[in-house]
Design a protein around this motif. Sequence first.
Motif, PDB file in Angstrom:
ATOM      1  N   GLU A  88      50.925  45.927  41.589  1.00 35.51           N
ATOM      2  CA  GLU A  88      49.597  45.503  42.034  1.00 35.51           C
ATOM      3  C   GLU A  88      49.011  44.472  41.080  1.00 35.51           C
ATOM      4  N   VAL A  89      49.119  44.731  39.770  1.00 31.66           N
ATOM      5  CA  VAL A  89      48.606  43.782  38.778  1.00 31.66           C
ATOM      6  C   VAL A  89      49.358  42.455  38.880  1.00 31.66           C
ATOM      7  N   TYR A  90      50.658  42.541  39.083  1.00 30.72           N
ATOM      8  CA  TYR A  90      51.473  41.333  39.215  1.00 30.72           C
ATOM      9  C   TYR A  90      51.025  40.482  40.395  1.00 30.72           C
ATOM     10  N   ILE A  91      50.888  41.087  41.566  1.00 29.19           N
ATOM     11  CA  ILE A  91      50.510  40.330  42.767  1.00 29.19           C
ATOM     12  C   ILE A  91      49.094  39.779  42.627  1.00 29.19           C
ATOM     13  N   GLU A  92      48.170  40.583  42.136  1.00 31.65           N
ATOM     14  CA  GLU A  92      46.790  40.109  41.979  1.00 31.65           C
ATOM     15  C   GLU A  92      46.729  38.933  41.015  1.00 31.65           C
ATOM     16  N   ARG A 126      50.577  35.019  30.200  1.00 36.59           N
ATOM     17  CA  ARG A 126      49.481  34.774  29.273  1.00 36.59           C
ATOM     18  C   ARG A 126      48.148  35.221  29.887  1.00 36.59           C
ATOM     19  N   VAL A 127      47.997  34.971  31.195  1.00 37.34           N
ATOM     20  CA  VAL A 127      46.791  35.372  31.917  1.00 37.34           C
ATOM     21  C   VAL A 127      47.154  36.493  32.874  1.00 37.34           C
ATOM     22  N   VAL A 128      46.320  37.529  32.888  1.00 36.08           N
ATOM     23  CA  VAL A 128      46.540  38.655  33.797  1.00 36.08           C
ATOM     24  C   VAL A 128      45.224  38.953  34.507  1.00 36.08           C
ATOM     25  N   ARG A 129      45.317  39.281  35.783  1.00 41.25           N
ATOM     26  CA  ARG A 129      44.108  39.667  36.520  1.00 41.25           C
ATOM     27  C   ARG A 129      44.026  41.177  36.606  1.00 41.25           C
ATOM     28  N   LEU A 130      42.874  41.688  36.198  1.00 38.45           N
ATOM     29  CA  LEU A 130      42.621  43.122  36.225  1.00 38.45           C
ATOM     30  C   LEU A 130      41.291  43.346  36.940  1.00 38.45           C
ATOM     31  N   GLY A 131      41.372  43.692  38.210  1.00 44.53           N
ATOM     32  CA  GLY A 131      40.155  43.851  38.988  1.00 44.53           C
ATOM     33  C   GLY A 131      39.472  42.521  39.234  1.00 44.53           C
ATOM     34  N   ALA A 132      38.186  42.442  38.924  1.00 43.09           N
ATOM     35  CA  ALA A 132      37.397  41.257  39.255  1.00 43.09           C
ATOM     36  C   ALA A 132      37.730  40.053  38.377  1.00 43.09           C
ATOM     37  N   LEU A 133      38.205  40.295  37.156  1.00 44.17           N
ATOM     38  CA  LEU A 133      38.304  39.221  36.173  1.00 44.17           C
ATOM     39  C   LEU A 133      39.737  38.987  35.704  1.00 44.17           C
ATOM     40  N   GLU A 134      39.938  37.844  35.061  1.00 46.70           N
ATOM     41  CA  GLU A 134      41.210  37.517  34.434  1.00 46.70           C
ATOM     42  C   GLU A 134      41.036  37.528  32.922  1.00 46.70           C
TER      43      GLU A 134
END
Length: 264
Positions: A88-92, A126-134
Amino acid sequence: MKDALAALELARQTGMPKEVLLALQVQSETLELTALEPLLSALGDPAQSRQAYIGLKTALGEDADGWKMLWCQLVCASRQRKRYETDEVYIETMKAFSRFVNECRRRTGKYRFDRGWWTWRQVSDRVVRLGALEYEKRTREGQKVIDIHIPSDASLVPERVDASLEEARHYFDDSAKIPWTCDSWLLSPALRPLLPKDSNIRAFQDRFAILTTDKTDDEFIEWLYQRPVDTPIHSLPGQTTLQRAVQCFLIQGGKIGSALGVLC
């Protein structure tokens, strides 16, 4: 063949428009990647990714719509899947690619990929999206920080921001030891008088202590109005209350700019 199938599947899973999927299919059949393999491998390495992007841009040559670069980055990104804690984290995180091509169409009327200069960060974890923010762990002026980025589709409802920050605190092992920073037009002090007191943007601003401001930064035009930064002020759309308030402020000679803040 395996790389091509994985990259096309990633494009579909991230919601890439059909027109862009067709362009990517063409690239999968025509762009020879063998000679580019050293650059593709380096693109997935956080320590080499920025320079690999620069080298890849040169090696690809003419790429008016950016489909060559998009294809190469998707191929590389599809190889990183196992590095993520959850799918899920990967796709987001990788939805940044489809978000950017859609933003380009809203801004220019045409699908293009013009954000390869940014998305090497997603490709290299380097950048990951977790919920609303990156979030991006990086060095700012010699100090390690966690940079908070605000995607264009982010919800700044306080509860959503709280949930994202909490998830990020668990994601980064050393989150309590280093500063969390954000550099954005949304932190600009000039916005505050233009916003209602119960604004989600004001609530987001209240989380940060402002370190510096840059009144010359005009990138807010692209994010707030989905228009090129050189768009004449009187030609900016006024579809939302904030768009109209900012436009009036600009006509009167005001400057929005941006600000760098540290999470309190």
